[in-house]
Design a protein around this motif. Sequence first.
Motif, PDB file in Angstrom:
ATOM      1  N   PHE A   1      19.823   8.619  45.025  1.00 17.13           N
ATOM      2  CA  PHE A   1      21.051   8.589  45.817  1.00 17.13           C
ATOM      3  C   PHE A   1      20.740   7.903  47.129  1.00 17.13           C
ATOM      4  N   ASP A   2      21.517   6.850  47.460  1.00 19.38           N
ATOM      5  CA  ASP A   2      21.314   6.077  48.684  1.00 19.38           C
ATOM      6  C   ASP A   2      22.485   6.260  49.635  1.00 19.38           C
ATOM      7  N   LEU A   3      22.161   6.361  50.911  1.00 19.87           N
ATOM      8  CA  LEU A   3      23.149   6.345  51.981  1.00 19.87           C
ATOM      9  C   LEU A   3      22.864   5.092  52.800  1.00 19.87           C
ATOM     10  N   GLU A   4      23.753   4.084  52.686  1.00 18.89           N
ATOM     11  CA  GLU A   4      23.492   2.751  53.222  1.00 18.89           C
ATOM     12  C   GLU A   4      24.294   2.473  54.487  1.00 18.89           C
ATOM     13  N   ASN A   5      23.839   1.466  55.231  1.00 19.94           N
ATOM     14  CA  ASN A   5      24.481   1.052  56.477  1.00 19.94           C
ATOM     15  C   ASN A   5      24.455   2.167  57.519  1.00 19.94           C
TER      16      ASN A   5
END
Length: 247
Positions: free
Chosen positions: A70-74
């Motif tokens: 799971f990625d949390l980007e920006n």
Amino acid sequence: MKKIALLSAAALLASAPASAEYLYGYGNISVNYLDWSKNTQDRTDFQEDFAYLELEGGAGFDWGEVYGFFDLENVQDGSDELRTAYKGTIAYKIADTDFRLYGQHYATDSKVFAANNTVLGGQYRFQGDGWFVTPWVGAHMTITNPSWNDGFTGFNGGMFGWTAVYNFTAWDQKFWISNWHESEFARKSDYTDVSGETDDVSMNGALAFWWDATEHVTTGVQYRYAYNKLGTVGNQNAFIYSLRYNF
């Protein structure tokens, strides 16, 4: 869109036998920075460098393997510009062989674009002392919901790819090389008209070099590449700089 992704991932995991024998597992949390090449940014008007946080894990059982992230980007731009991306895979052994039934689900979501990609097919696992390669191929289903048009939902050709890892020791230090790769083929024109990628084939992946500095700390550099993917015609490339904490 997020509900579809989470339900699909849950369905994949729920299909595993309740009496499975656990063989191994791993997990990590990391901070990463993706730096697009100047050539890529010159040819596009939306590819921007960004930082992201990632939670990743996997496990092996006597029936096969599971993996997810799971990625949390920006994260550098605040809550209004956040994107999420998540992926889950399952490889289920066919009898006592190295063939597997394979399922993969990937989704991304932002204020202006959301997409789900599901692949169902087969995989074969080659492995030896400190290395493995797992090529796979399957049918591809796609759901896209861009803010600027009606999107696409339906069968979207096929996809093949692989994951490869090679571990080695040098100067009394532990290193490893990894590569993940995905290629779509026979994509529908209704989809490419929406995505702006024009061609019915694509390529997407990363080649990485990792150093296990300690039992709990891993650092690495990834070469990220794509072709006719991520809403862009032609080649794209970037470097990703990563620092992981291993659980």
